[in-house]
Enzyme design. Structure first.
Site, short mmCIF file in Angstrom:
data_model
loop_
_atom_site.label_atom_id
_atom_site.label_comp_id
_atom_site.label_asym_id
_atom_site.label_seq_id
_atom_site.Cartn_x
_atom_site.Cartn_y
_atom_site.Cartn_z
N CYS A 7 -7.88 31.18 -16.16
CA CYS A 7 -8.37 32.48 -15.48
C CYS A 7 -9.62 32.92 -16.16
CB CYS A 7 -7.29 33.43 -15.55
SG CYS A 7 -7.43 34.71 -14.54
N GLY A 26 -20.60 35.68 -38.46
CA GLY A 26 -21.08 36.97 -37.98
C GLY A 26 -20.00 38.34 -37.99
N TYR A 27 -20.40 39.38 -37.93
CA TYR A 27 -19.70 40.55 -37.78
C TYR A 27 -18.85 40.41 -39.32
CZ TYR A 27 -20.49 40.91 -33.04
OH TYR A 27 -20.94 40.93 -31.60
N TYR A 53 -5.00 45.71 -30.53
CA TYR A 53 -5.00 44.39 -29.90
C TYR A 53 -4.61 43.24 -31.22
CZ TYR A 53 -5.79 39.49 -28.49
OH TYR A 53 -5.86 38.19 -28.22
N GLU A 106 -6.46 35.85 -36.64
CA GLU A 106 -6.82 37.03 -35.61
C GLU A 106 -8.06 37.71 -36.09
OE1 GLU A 106 -5.50 37.35 -32.79
OE2 GLU A 106 -3.90 36.13 -33.08
N CYS A 148 -7.39 28.44 -9.71
CA CYS A 148 -6.04 29.23 -9.11
C CYS A 148 -5.06 27.98 -8.59
CB CYS A 148 -6.42 29.98 -7.96
SG CYS A 148 -7.71 31.31 -8.50
N ASP A 180 -6.48 42.63 -24.27
CA ASP A 180 -8.03 42.27 -24.47
C ASP A 180 -8.78 42.03 -23.48
OD1 ASP A 180 -7.03 39.74 -24.06
OD2 ASP A 180 -8.44 38.95 -25.85
N TRP A 192 -3.46 27.22 -36.27
CA TRP A 192 -2.72 28.71 -36.63
C TRP A 192 -1.26 28.83 -35.92
CZ3 TRP A 192 -7.88 28.94 -35.02
CH2 TRP A 192 -8.18 29.11 -33.79
N GLN A 226 -13.72 38.96 -31.25
CA GLN A 226 -15.16 38.79 -30.34
C GLN A 226 -15.55 37.59 -30.86
OE1 GLN A 226 -16.96 42.04 -32.34
NE2 GLN A 226 -15.49 43.30 -31.63
N THR A 227 -14.96 36.42 -31.18
CA THR A 227 -15.53 35.07 -31.49
C THR A 227 -14.50 33.88 -30.88
OG1 THR A 227 -16.02 35.86 -33.56
CG2 THR A 227 -16.09 33.49 -33.40
N CYS A 258 -0.03 36.18 -7.34
CA CYS A 258 -1.65 36.76 -7.70
C CYS A 258 -2.25 37.11 -6.42
CB CYS A 258 -2.45 35.63 -8.49
SG CYS A 258 -4.03 36.42 -8.52
N1 ADE Z 1 -7.66 34.98 -29.58
C1 ADE Z 1 -7.20 35.71 -30.30
N2 ADE Z 1 -6.15 35.62 -31.02
C2 ADE Z 1 -5.74 34.39 -30.25
C3 ADE Z 1 -4.58 33.13 -30.54
N3 ADE Z 1 -3.99 33.88 -31.54
N4 ADE Z 1 -4.95 32.08 -30.07
C4 ADE Z 1 -6.08 31.77 -29.37
N5 ADE Z 1 -7.12 32.65 -28.94
C5 ADE Z 1 -6.86 33.86 -29.45
#
Ligand code: ADE
Length: 341
Positions: free
Chosen positions: A189, A79-80, A116, A35, A196, A134, A22, A40-41, A205
């Site tokens: 992170c 899922g979902y 988000y 998106e 780090c 998020d 994407w 949640q995945t 940080c």
């Molecule tokens: N998590 C949610 N949107 C994302 C994106 N565009 N690229 C990578 N992880 C994501």
């Protein structure tokens, strides 16, 4: 400090970003699909679905015209499932619009799009200057500021960190900046192993030398333990399944093995008859740990119930089941085959 951190993050992202499908096309439809799938995945779960989805439904119009059963079939295992239905509805809504909105507030009016997702879609596609916040971003900002506040949930933490996320945002390339933050949270992170030494934000940080992995502090959520006893009713040719109706937000339209109660029995009644489950499976959904003992039922009469459906064994592949039930059923049938040999 903000300009230094911003440019350090941007340099790091340019060199280290993963080649995700994407990211090749920052146009609206592919961004919206990714998106929705990424809610949640994790990225690695989404990857096999994303390309297939874009081949089958290459644009909003094609998706809008598809039948719901076809849409759900392509989402099977992710899922979902309400996400698939909401994305389908969004395609229908967008296809009718003359002007597609560019503002995150307008995008939040669509079902299934929260702050988000609206920020991600509009910043990536239209360069709208809005920060995505998020769990990943909260973790980064909480460590950056060494914030030891105990947040009761994500919503509260999100509110607390939105001003800082906005202050850090790159207004020239907001979409790239947001993706860089997501990437940093997903790769360096991380919750348990923050790296780090190689982090582009380490220069500012405050937690980097003081147990960054202990942040953010959150109230421990109780895991709900649940048991759902399932019935295995297999005839020569068909397996009995339950199709969740619209009352089930999470699973509506999706097939699973029926709960014993749907067939007028219970684990107590079966135990009394000396029976026991032939297999017990576990799965986790959000904060629930669900144990699912599976009981073989023979010689029962199945009452008329529109939500109970017989599926031919050779049609199981094309039926739309939840991911765990699909795997368990395949496993049981395969074992059955081996025992017959
Ligand atoms: N998590 C949610 N949107 C994302 C994106 N565009 N690229 C990578 N992880 C994501």
């Amino acid at each position: 400090m903000a300009p230094k951190l911003r440019s350090s993050l941007s340099e790091w992202f340019k060199k280290n970003k993963r080649d995700l499908p994407w990211r090749r096309l920052a146009s609206l439809y592919p961004t919206v699909v990714s998106e929705f799938m990424l809610q949640q995945t994790q990225v690695k779960t989404v990857l096999p679905y994303y390309d297939k989805w874009l081949k089958r439904f290459p644009d909003f119009q094609t998706l809008a015209k598809a039948k719901e059963a076809t849409v759900l079939k392509h989402w099977e295992g992710l899922g979902y499932y309400s996400r698939a239905r909401n994305l389908h509805q969004l395609a229908k809504d967008i296809s009718k619009l003359e002007n597609i909105p560019k503002d995150p507030e307008d995008w939040q009016q669509f079902k299934g799009i929260g702050a988000y997702t609206a920020a991600a879609i509009t910043s990536i596609t239209y360069k709208h200057p809005v920060a995505c916040v998020d769990g990943n971003v909260i973790r980064i900002l909480c460590r950056l500021t060494a914030d030891h506040t105990i947040y009761k949930d994500n919503t509260q933490a999100m509110k607390a960190f939105t001003p800082l996320a906005d202050a850090l945002l790159d207004h020239v390339e907001p979409g790239t900046h947001n993706e860089a933050m997501m990437e940093l949270g997903a790769t360096l992170c991380t919750k348990a192993n923050p790296q780090c030494q190689v982090c582009p934000l380490a220069l500012g940080c405050l937690a980097k030398d003081d147990k960054p992995e202990s942040l953010p502090k959150k109230v421990a959520k109780k895991v709900k333990l649940e048991t759902i006893d399932r019935a295995w009713v297999l005839t020569d040719k068909q397996l009995l399944l339950h199709k969740a109706n619209d009352a089930s937000r999470r699973l509506s339209g999706i097939l699973e093995l029926p709960a014993l109660e749907m067939l007028g029995t219970s684990n107590r009644a079966l135990k009394k008859q000396g029976q026991s489950p032939f297999l017990t499976k576990k799965r986790g959904i959000s904060n629930s740990q669900i144990t699912e003992p599976i009981w073989q039922l023979t010689g029962i009469s199945v009452a008329d119930n529109p939500d109970l459906v017989w599926i031919d064994r050779d049609q199981l592949d094309s039926a739309t089941l939840s991911g765990p039930h699909k795997r368990w059923i395949q496993e049981i049938l395969q074992k059955d085959q081996l025992e017959l040999l």
